[in-house]
Design a protein around this motif. Structure first.
Motif, PDB file in Angstrom:
ATOM      1  N   HIS A  26     -23.820  11.756  -1.286  1.00  0.00           N
ATOM      2  CA  HIS A  26     -23.978  13.217  -1.195  1.00  0.00           C
ATOM      3  C   HIS A  26     -25.256  13.659  -1.898  1.00  0.00           C
ATOM      4  O   HIS A  26     -25.937  14.586  -1.424  1.00  0.00           O
ATOM      5  N   GLU A  29     -28.132  12.990   0.449  1.00  0.00           N
ATOM      6  CA  GLU A  29     -28.167  13.921   1.578  1.00  0.00           C
ATOM      7  C   GLU A  29     -28.589  15.329   1.160  1.00  0.00           C
ATOM      8  O   GLU A  29     -28.901  16.159   2.015  1.00  0.00           O
ATOM      9  N   ASN A  30     -28.609  15.582  -0.143  1.00  0.00           N
ATOM     10  CA  ASN A  30     -28.961  16.909  -0.662  1.00  0.00           C
ATOM     11  C   ASN A  30     -29.963  16.767  -1.806  1.00  0.00           C
ATOM     12  O   ASN A  30     -29.808  17.361  -2.872  1.00  0.00           O
ATOM     13  N   GLY A  32     -32.989  17.743  -2.221  1.00  0.00           N
ATOM     14  CA  GLY A  32     -33.860  18.864  -2.573  1.00  0.00           C
ATOM     15  C   GLY A  32     -35.318  18.490  -2.661  1.00  0.00           C
ATOM     16  O   GLY A  32     -36.053  19.020  -3.508  1.00  0.00           O
ATOM     17  N   GLU A 220     -23.723  19.257  -5.804  1.00  0.00           N
ATOM     18  CA  GLU A 220     -25.149  19.374  -5.532  1.00  0.00           C
ATOM     19  C   GLU A 220     -25.948  18.494  -6.487  1.00  0.00           C
ATOM     20  O   GLU A 220     -25.572  18.299  -7.648  1.00  0.00           O
TER      21      GLU A 220
END
Length: 350
Positions: A26, A29-30, A32, A220
């Motif tokens: 995760h 995939e995030n 930033g 996140e």
């Protein structure tokens, strides 16, 4: 980032099956915009976690940025394995903005953090934070936590009883070293049990550490990266059951790999795997299976008697379609009996 700046490293620790790999995926995939790199330390001969992450095809972390070390605990093989792996990642162009180290589920994180004090590492890296992933359902069920009243009663009744519990020590050492605790799989526990687990964790840790509850590792990257803990400078605040020891080993656990033939009928496979795990008190079963007529391989992951499966990627052209399962248990598990039961189970589905 300038070439003189230290590259931050996040150490992701956590017990077997807590959800470390899912959490890391995760993050990838995030990301930033961050360029990430991974060092993955598996326990056993088959790199399941590394293979899962390599198959993601995520731009933030290309395959060449993923290094897998399967020759034992990386904190025990710093010079031979860890330092060369780090040097290879830092030599990449462009250089990674952040490195994530996924430890084995059986690893003690503090010796690894100590390794960042090596001159060749300290000048180039800093431990941005240690993230401990906890399986809320397993802890709520008492899988990795002793009953203190029962323990006291045993000690009072029989002074010869061995109270040493390596599983408990590994779990507590991971909590004690953490800068952030991710309480995962909260959808599998009641609100009452979740509150109890949070209270037990708070009672274990002698300093203020944030606990974040989630499910399926859905956090996140901004929460997990950028903690700026400089953990290598803060070792005294991270007590361990093994602080008085010169070193440590993983002789409390056994693992082996079972080759599995192609399967035609996987119906009920997970339920039968759970029966084998319960019968032999297996901690973890994970691996890949080949299903006849299916273009994708089947990923199977089990923690205790809880199993899940999913197709993770297509078999590659020229790749040998070979199913394999990694079995991990406490020292002394009956390998021959487990192999016999698993072989009989997969033969039925073949």
């Amino acid at each position: 980032m300038t070439l003189l700046a230290k590259v931050p490293v996040t150490v992701v620790t956590g017990f077997l099956g807590a959800g470390k790999t899912t959490l890391i995926r995760h993050i990838l995939e995030n990301a930033g915009g961050r360029r990430l790199a991974l060092v993955i330390n598996e326990f056993g001969d088959v790199g399941v976690d590394g293979d899962i992450l390599r198959s993601c095809g995520i731009e933030s972390c290309p395959e060449e940025n993923i290094v897998e070390l399967a020759n034992g605990c990386i904190c025990c093989t710093v010079a031979d394995d860890f330092v060369p792996a780090i040097e290879a990642l830092l030599a990449l162009t462009p250089r990674p903005d952040h490195i994530i180290v996924e430890t084995s589920g059986l690893a003690l994180p503090k010796p690894l953090v100590k390794a960042f004090d090596w001159p060749g590492i300290r000048a180039r890296l800093t431990v941005d934070g240690v993230v401990a992933v906890v399986d809320a359902a397993a802890v709520a069920a008492g899988r990795f936590a002793d009953d203190p009243e029962k323990l006291a009663a045993q000690r009072a009744a029989d002074a010869s009883v061995d109270h040493d519990n390596p599983l408990e020590e590994v779990y507590e050492d991971q909590l004690l070293c953490a800068d952030l605790i991710v309480l995962n799989k909260t959808d599998l526990v009641s609100a009452e049990d979740l509150g109890r687990v949070k209270a037990e964790i708070a009672a274990t840790i002698p300093r203020a550490v944030k606990v974040v509850a989630t499910q399926d590792g859905m956090l996140e990257a901004a929460i997990l990266l950028g903690l700026d803990a400089k953990a290598e400078d803060d070792l005294a605040a991270r007590p361990s059951h093994h602080d008085a020891e010169e070193g440590h080993d993983h002789d409390d656990f056994d693992s082996f790999v079972l080759a599995v033939p192609a399967l035609s009928d996987p119906e009920g496979l997970l339920a039968r795997l759970a029966e084998v795990a319960a019968k032999h008190d297996v901690l973890r079963i994970k691996g890949f299976l080949d299903l006849r007529g299916k273009p994708m391989r089947l990923l199977v992951q089990g923690v205790g008697t809880r199993f899940r499966q999913q197709f993770d990627r297509p078999w590659r052209a020229g790749e040998v379609r070979q199913g394999r399962l990694v079995v991990i248990g406490q020292k002394g598990i009956d390998r021959a009996a487990i192999e016999a039961d698993l072989s009989a189970l997969t033969a039925e589905a073949a």
